[in-house]
Design an enzyme around this catalytic site. Structure first.
Site, PDB file in Angstrom:
ATOM      1  N   HIS A 164       0.822  -1.211   0.000  1.00  0.00           N
ATOM      2  CA  HIS A 164       0.000   0.000   0.000  1.00  0.00           C
ATOM      3  C   HIS A 164       0.851   1.253   0.000  1.00  0.00           C
ATOM      4  CE1 HIS A 164       0.374   1.813   4.093  1.00  0.00           C
ATOM      5  NE2 HIS A 164       0.784   0.607   4.424  1.00  0.00           N
ATOM      6  N   CYS A 165       0.220   2.369  -0.394  1.00  0.00           N
ATOM      7  CA  CYS A 165       0.825   3.696  -0.256  1.00  0.00           C
ATOM      8  C   CYS A 165      -0.188   4.569   0.479  1.00  0.00           C
ATOM      9  CB  CYS A 165       1.254   4.261  -1.605  1.00  0.00           C
ATOM     10  SG  CYS A 165      -0.023   4.295  -2.882  1.00  0.00           S
ATOM     11  N   THR A 166      -0.352   5.819   0.072  1.00  0.00           N
ATOM     12  CA  THR A 166      -1.271   6.698   0.785  1.00  0.00           C
ATOM     13  C   THR A 166      -2.715   6.503   0.323  1.00  0.00           C
ATOM     14  OG1 THR A 166       0.407   8.383   1.257  1.00  0.00           O
ATOM     15  CG2 THR A 166      -1.880   9.118   1.225  1.00  0.00           C
ATOM     16  N   THR A 172       1.237   2.095  -5.508  1.00  0.00           N
ATOM     17  CA  THR A 172       0.563   0.807  -5.364  1.00  0.00           C
ATOM     18  C   THR A 172       0.065   0.297  -6.708  1.00  0.00           C
ATOM     19  OG1 THR A 172      -0.092   1.255  -3.084  1.00  0.00           O
ATOM     20  CG2 THR A 172      -1.436  -0.331  -4.306  1.00  0.00           C
TER      21      THR A 172
END
Length: 269
Positions: A164-166, A172
């Site tokens: 995941h990222c933000t 992602t």
């Protein structure tokens, strides 16, 4: 999970605190198999999953590994909560020209502006933010320590795995495309998965695009959603440098034919 209960590939996982969480299961590979369900999850900030229902959903994935693709600044503002049984690793998936982390947190904005100015100086002319990011995206599949960590975890079978990222869309999204391509999923389906972000973030995107000019909308779409040309540019750059995706995976990650087939045998059914 029985065949009748399985959602269509790319279906969003219903959560109360976040959108754009999903898994990679169900996509067809070229050899007639499909990506297994329940092994590869993608999403955004995990601290958004606060409700008891979201916590139950998260725990139901029985994660063994979480790979956080964000910068240390982003993590500091929205730290991932500890999840029992899951090994946590953070490696930023976007880098400055000098190899340091590209920080999209509020504390990293000034450094981003400096990086953009240096890029324009090297180019010898002003560069639109959209065009700058397009260049960055084409560079992401190459020499990226985050994606090297990702493929190490995949080969080690540290699944179920959540990366995941933000917002679960860019860093992602490209990671998801690379996984799908490695498993023999078509470019068309890999890119379609990338573009689903605009479906699941539609309300957020439209809120930010209201009243904007076409030029502003083009940039804001890539900020709040994803841009097809950027996503395609990232994976199509691979075929500018290599004869095939398989040649890229062999050179970039050491996935020769034997290791690539072993990867597919584990993640496909």
């Amino acid at each position: 999970m029985s065949q009748l209960q399985r959602p269509a590939p790319g279906t969003e996982i219903a959560l109360e605190g976040a959108v754009n969480f999903r898994e990679l299961g169900g996509y067809p590979a070229a050899d007639g198999r499909t990506v297994k369900y329940g092994l590869l999850y993608r999403g955004g900030n995990l601290d958004a999953l606060q409700s008891p229902a979201d916590q139950r959903t998260l725990q139901s994935w029985h994660l063994r590994s979480i790979l956080d693709l964000r910068s240390v600044g982003e993590y500091a503002q929205h730290p991932d909560p500890a999840l029992p049984g899951a090994e946590y690793c953070r490696v930023c998936a976007m880098r400055m020209a000098d190899g340091t982390e590209m920080d999209f947190s509020s504390t990293g904005i000034e450094r981003l502006a400096e990086e953009k100015a240096a890029f324009e100086k090297a180019a010898g002319h002003p560069v639109h933010d959209y065009d700058w990011f397009s260049v960055l995206y084409r560079q992401m599949p190459f020499g990226n320590p985050a994606y090297h960590t990702l493929f190490t975890l995949l080969e080690q079978r540290r699944a179920p795995l959540l990366f995941h990222c933000t917002c679960g869309k860019d860093r992602t999204g490209i990671a998801a495309m690379l996984i799908l391509l490695a498993l023999g999923v078509s470019r068309e389906n890999a890119l379609a998965d990338y573009m689903l972000t605009n479906t699941y973030r539609r309300a957020i995107i439209e809120k930010h695009l209201q009243g904007k000019s076409p030029e502003e909308r083009r940039l804001l779409l890539s900020v709040e959603g994803v841009d097809e040309a950027m996503g395609a540019g990232s994976i199509d750059e691979i075929l500018q440098r290599f004869d095939s995706y398989e040649a890229y995976f062999a050179q970039e990650f050491g996935l020769d034919a034997q290791r690539l087939e072993a990867l597919r045998n584990f993640y496909l059914e």
